[in-house]
Design a protein around this motif. Sequence first.
Motif, PDB file in Angstrom:
ATOM      1  N   VAL A 120       0.867  -1.181   0.000  1.00 40.90           N
ATOM      2  CA  VAL A 120       0.000   0.000   0.000  1.00 40.90           C
ATOM      3  C   VAL A 120       0.895   1.220   0.000  1.00 40.90           C
ATOM      4  O   VAL A 120       1.847   1.312   0.800  1.00 40.90           O
ATOM      5  CB  VAL A 120      -0.933   0.013   1.227  1.00 40.90           C
ATOM      6  CG1 VAL A 120      -1.674   1.352   1.329  1.00 40.90           C
ATOM      7  CG2 VAL A 120      -1.924  -1.136   1.148  1.00 40.90           C
ATOM      8  N   THR A 121       0.612   2.174  -0.891  1.00 33.45           N
ATOM      9  CA  THR A 121       1.477   3.350  -1.006  1.00 33.45           C
ATOM     10  C   THR A 121       0.631   4.573  -1.341  1.00 33.45           C
ATOM     11  O   THR A 121      -0.596   4.488  -1.487  1.00 33.45           O
ATOM     12  CB  THR A 121       2.551   3.116  -2.080  1.00 33.45           C
ATOM     13  OG1 THR A 121       3.492   4.196  -2.062  1.00 33.45           O
ATOM     14  CG2 THR A 121       1.943   3.011  -3.469  1.00 33.45           C
ATOM     15  N   VAL A 122       1.307   5.724  -1.453  1.00 40.36           N
ATOM     16  CA  VAL A 122       0.648   6.979  -1.822  1.00 40.36           C
ATOM     17  C   VAL A 122       1.202   7.418  -3.172  1.00 40.36           C
ATOM     18  O   VAL A 122       2.242   6.930  -3.625  1.00 40.36           O
ATOM     19  CB  VAL A 122       0.876   8.069  -0.755  1.00 40.36           C
ATOM     20  CG1 VAL A 122       0.291   7.638   0.577  1.00 40.36           C
ATOM     21  CG2 VAL A 122       2.359   8.386  -0.599  1.00 40.36           C
ATOM     22  N   ALA A 123       0.511   8.357  -3.805  1.00 37.37           N
ATOM     23  CA  ALA A 123       0.853   8.739  -5.169  1.00 37.37           C
ATOM     24  C   ALA A 123       2.302   9.197  -5.296  1.00 37.37           C
ATOM     25  O   ALA A 123       3.006   8.826  -6.239  1.00 37.37           O
ATOM     26  CB  ALA A 123      -0.104   9.830  -5.648  1.00 37.37           C
ATOM     27  N   GLY A 124       2.770   9.979  -4.331  1.00 37.48           N
ATOM     28  CA  GLY A 124       4.111  10.525  -4.428  1.00 37.48           C
ATOM     29  C   GLY A 124       5.224   9.516  -4.260  1.00 37.48           C
ATOM     30  O   GLY A 124       6.385   9.801  -4.588  1.00 37.48           O
ATOM     31  N   GLU A 125       4.914   8.337  -3.744  1.00 34.03           N
ATOM     32  CA  GLU A 125       5.931   7.307  -3.515  1.00 34.03           C
ATOM     33  C   GLU A 125       5.680   6.042  -4.345  1.00 34.03           C
ATOM     34  O   GLU A 125       6.379   5.044  -4.171  1.00 34.03           O
ATOM     35  CB  GLU A 125       5.966   6.923  -2.030  1.00 34.03           C
ATOM     36  CG  GLU A 125       6.310   8.057  -1.092  1.00 34.03           C
ATOM     37  CD  GLU A 125       7.729   8.587  -1.276  1.00 34.03           C
ATOM     38  OE1 GLU A 125       8.546   7.879  -1.903  1.00 34.03           O
ATOM     39  OE2 GLU A 125       7.999   9.704  -0.811  1.00 34.03           O
ATOM     40  N   ALA A 126       4.729   6.087  -5.273  1.00 38.11           N
ATOM     41  CA  ALA A 126       4.366   4.892  -6.024  1.00 38.11           C
ATOM     42  C   ALA A 126       5.521   4.377  -6.881  1.00 38.11           C
ATOM     43  O   ALA A 126       5.715   3.159  -7.004  1.00 38.11           O
ATOM     44  CB  ALA A 126       3.142   5.176  -6.895  1.00 38.11           C
ATOM     45  N   GLU A 127       6.289   5.285  -7.472  1.00 39.56           N
ATOM     46  CA  GLU A 127       7.406   4.846  -8.317  1.00 39.56           C
ATOM     47  C   GLU A 127       8.446   4.092  -7.513  1.00 39.56           C
ATOM     48  O   GLU A 127       8.935   3.042  -7.930  1.00 39.56           O
ATOM     49  CB  GLU A 127       8.052   6.053  -9.004  1.00 39.56           C
ATOM     50  CG  GLU A 127       9.183   5.680  -9.956  1.00 39.56           C
ATOM     51  CD  GLU A 127       9.751   6.877 -10.687  1.00 39.56           C
ATOM     52  OE1 GLU A 127      10.765   6.719 -11.392  1.00 39.56           O
ATOM     53  OE2 GLU A 127       9.180   7.985 -10.562  1.00 39.56           O
ATOM     54  N   ARG A 128       8.794   4.625  -6.316  1.00 41.17           N
ATOM     55  CA  ARG A 128       9.765   3.923  -5.466  1.00 41.17           C
ATOM     56  C   ARG A 128       9.178   2.602  -4.971  1.00 41.17           C
ATOM     57  O   ARG A 128       9.864   1.577  -4.929  1.00 41.17           O
ATOM     58  CB  ARG A 128      10.158   4.809  -4.283  1.00 41.17           C
ATOM     59  CG  ARG A 128      11.032   4.113  -3.232  1.00 41.17           C
ATOM     60  CD  ARG A 128      12.460   3.946  -3.705  1.00 41.17           C
ATOM     61  NE  ARG A 128      13.191   2.961  -2.927  1.00 41.17           N
ATOM     62  CZ  ARG A 128      13.696   3.154  -1.708  1.00 41.17           C
ATOM     63  NH1 ARG A 128      13.551   4.330  -1.096  1.00 41.17           N
ATOM     64  NH2 ARG A 128      14.375   2.192  -1.103  1.00 41.17           N
ATOM     65  N   ALA A 129       7.906   2.607  -4.586  1.00 40.74           N
ATOM     66  CA  ALA A 129       7.279   1.385  -4.088  1.00 40.74           C
ATOM     67  C   ALA A 129       7.263   0.300  -5.156  1.00 40.74           C
ATOM     68  O   ALA A 129       7.382  -0.896  -4.850  1.00 40.74           O
ATOM     69  CB  ALA A 129       5.862   1.684  -3.611  1.00 40.74           C
ATOM     70  N   ALA A 130       7.147   0.697  -6.421  1.00 40.75           N
ATOM     71  CA  ALA A 130       7.108  -0.274  -7.517  1.00 40.75           C
ATOM     72  C   ALA A 130       8.423  -1.018  -7.678  1.00 40.75           C
ATOM     73  O   ALA A 130       8.463  -2.063  -8.347  1.00 40.75           O
ATOM     74  CB  ALA A 130       6.731   0.425  -8.814  1.00 40.75           C
ATOM     75  N   SER A 131       9.506  -0.498  -7.073  1.00 39.87           N
ATOM     76  CA  SER A 131      10.814  -1.148  -7.210  1.00 39.87           C
ATOM     77  C   SER A 131      10.840  -2.541  -6.604  1.00 39.87           C
ATOM     78  O   SER A 131      11.722  -3.342  -6.912  1.00 39.87           O
ATOM     79  CB  SER A 131      11.900  -0.282  -6.572  1.00 39.87           C
ATOM     80  OG  SER A 131      11.735  -0.208  -5.162  1.00 39.87           O
ATOM     81  N   LEU A 132       9.872  -2.851  -5.733  1.00 39.27           N
ATOM     82  CA  LEU A 132       9.806  -4.181  -5.139  1.00 39.27           C
ATOM     83  C   LEU A 132       9.168  -5.203  -6.069  1.00 39.27           C
ATOM     84  O   LEU A 132       9.207  -6.409  -5.799  1.00 39.27           O
ATOM     85  CB  LEU A 132       9.025  -4.131  -3.820  1.00 39.27           C
ATOM     86  CG  LEU A 132       9.768  -3.549  -2.618  1.00 39.27           C
ATOM     87  CD1 LEU A 132       8.817  -3.386  -1.439  1.00 39.27           C
ATOM     88  CD2 LEU A 132      10.955  -4.411  -2.230  1.00 39.27           C
ATOM     89  N   GLY A 133       8.547  -4.728  -7.147  1.00 35.09           N
ATOM     90  CA  GLY A 133       7.937  -5.641  -8.094  1.00 35.09           C
ATOM     91  C   GLY A 133       6.692  -6.331  -7.586  1.00 35.09           C
ATOM     92  O   GLY A 133       6.343  -7.419  -8.067  1.00 35.09           O
ATOM     93  N   LEU A 134       5.994  -5.735  -6.629  1.00 36.82           N
ATOM     94  CA  LEU A 134       4.783  -6.306  -6.046  1.00 36.82           C
ATOM     95  C   LEU A 134       3.563  -5.491  -6.463  1.00 36.82           C
ATOM     96  O   LEU A 134       3.676  -4.300  -6.792  1.00 36.82           O
ATOM     97  CB  LEU A 134       4.885  -6.324  -4.515  1.00 36.82           C
ATOM     98  CG  LEU A 134       6.015  -7.166  -3.911  1.00 36.82           C
ATOM     99  CD1 LEU A 134       6.072  -6.958  -2.404  1.00 36.82           C
ATOM    100  CD2 LEU A 134       5.828  -8.639  -4.246  1.00 36.82           C
TER     101      LEU A 134
END
Length: 576
Positions: A143-157
């Motif tokens: 679960v993430t927020v719009a401003g951190e979605a790109e970094r969160a996507a680095s986990l590939g989940l």
Amino acid sequence: ALERVLADEGLRVGEWFGCLGDECGWVSGEAVGAGLAGAGETVGEVLSSVVSSQPKRLAVADGERRWSYGELWLRAAAVSRALQTAGLVPGERVGLVGGHDGPLLAGLLGIVLAGGAYVPLEPWQPQSRWEAVRAAQGLRRVVTVAGEAERAASLGLPLVVVESLPADAGGEALVAVSPDAPVYVLHTSGTTGAPRAVMQTQAGLLWQLARYAGSLGLGREDRLSWLSGYGYDAALQDVFGALLSGASLHAVDVQGGGLDGAGVLARLADAGVTVLHATPTVYRYLLGAELSCRHELGSLRWVVLGGEAARASDLALLASRLGPGVGLVNGYGLTECTVATRWVGDARSRLRGEWLPLGRPVGPLSLRLESAPGEAGWCGEIVLRAAGLAAGEGEGESRVYRTGDLAYWRADGELMYAGRRDAQVQLGGRRLELDEVAAVLERHAAVRAAAAAVWPGPDGVLRLAGYYEAAAELDPAELRAHCRGWLADWAVPVAWLRLARLPRRANGKLDRDALPAPRWGAAGRRLPAGELERQIAGLCAELLGRETIGADDDFFALGGHSLLALQLIARIREQT
């Protein structure tokens, strides 16, 4: 460690120790107030009760955004339903990536309402730590927020982005779970170089929060500050302490929000906060600033300190800045317990010695000091016993946790801190295992053995030094870059010493007391050129407690941190 404390405070055993030998046993916690405003056996049930009773009252404010309890519930419910649709099972761990605001809070609560356990992954943490936590907790979604979605996507989940979900009331938001189900998993520093997990249950969190809210008498009219990052147990006290008491939560990002100390105080004053909770470092930064009529803090009734050792000068600062109507709480706790003991004072309190007492246990919790395992005494390791501890041995009320912290009882019944039994330290309110830093250093191909230690810098603030055995001197910039691949910036040493051999005791273990003091005063090779560079270098040197600063020196590598950087920016603005 105890002998050093005695020498510093000039105390005599016969005068200041409150119990000797077999006279010391379990000390039970002091009674606290009624606790939480809502009813229920799980966090979601209590929150639902609060929301139902006051849907239009303010729940959270961050800058211009102000959400009522009803609106916060709708946004959290949207996250919960998205997770349920995606196949979340009760008890599943869910990664949480966000900032310091309402959307992060909606994401966190959405995980809890869906029956999951949130696992903080903070944006400032290196990717290697994220990967280690993902593997250890078996994360399947974030679960993430719009401003951190790109970094969160680095986990590939798969991602659930809070702002992308419609805040409507359709469908059931609250999933029924057992009070014994996990509600969060926090990670602290570990001795092996890998993060150490601390899991808490729904019932355990409510036990913690009831003691905290009851000890401060929190109610619906209170307005609590939220300064700590969401990956730390201090945020649990702020976030859940406010929302489950029906109070309002006021988020101010001290380190990443672009505000100086005066700006943060202005935000808190405008909000009319009644409870200010901070580490002593942040508290000194805020209250040490120049107060003005913009900083009307007349609503404040409690200043709560925790995460670091608090000094007698902190009480003097409160007395000079806030007056006799504000109480000061020095709280002692760990991630496994959040708050174990507290000392309460105000402007009229009189102290002896440099440090504030840890006080006495809070609520249904017992404590004793053990000079050796199972042997109670007037000094020794702090051992806790209670039902709601996040980690420990035993079950129910007999659950016991050995903290590793050393303390002694004074004759007036107050507990005094005396250091650590192991190599754990606190830097800026964060727990750090020195052996974790050493383990990371030893991953460098040229390092044969390594160690770490904390020393007071020229300004008296504790800073981290790294020691290593190597065939030749290594470039500090190379060592810093290596450590940043595994450690957060605040856990990277700011001074480096190459030793022919690390000092060791007769049993072969590291003799940390024999490590040499670091040299803080190394200046850069290039001197500042021009008036502007000289002015800025002078301000940096003043803040870092150094005589000189080179034009090419790294402010953070020399011991700077985000709070000092904010002070630097404020002083530059004043002079330019």
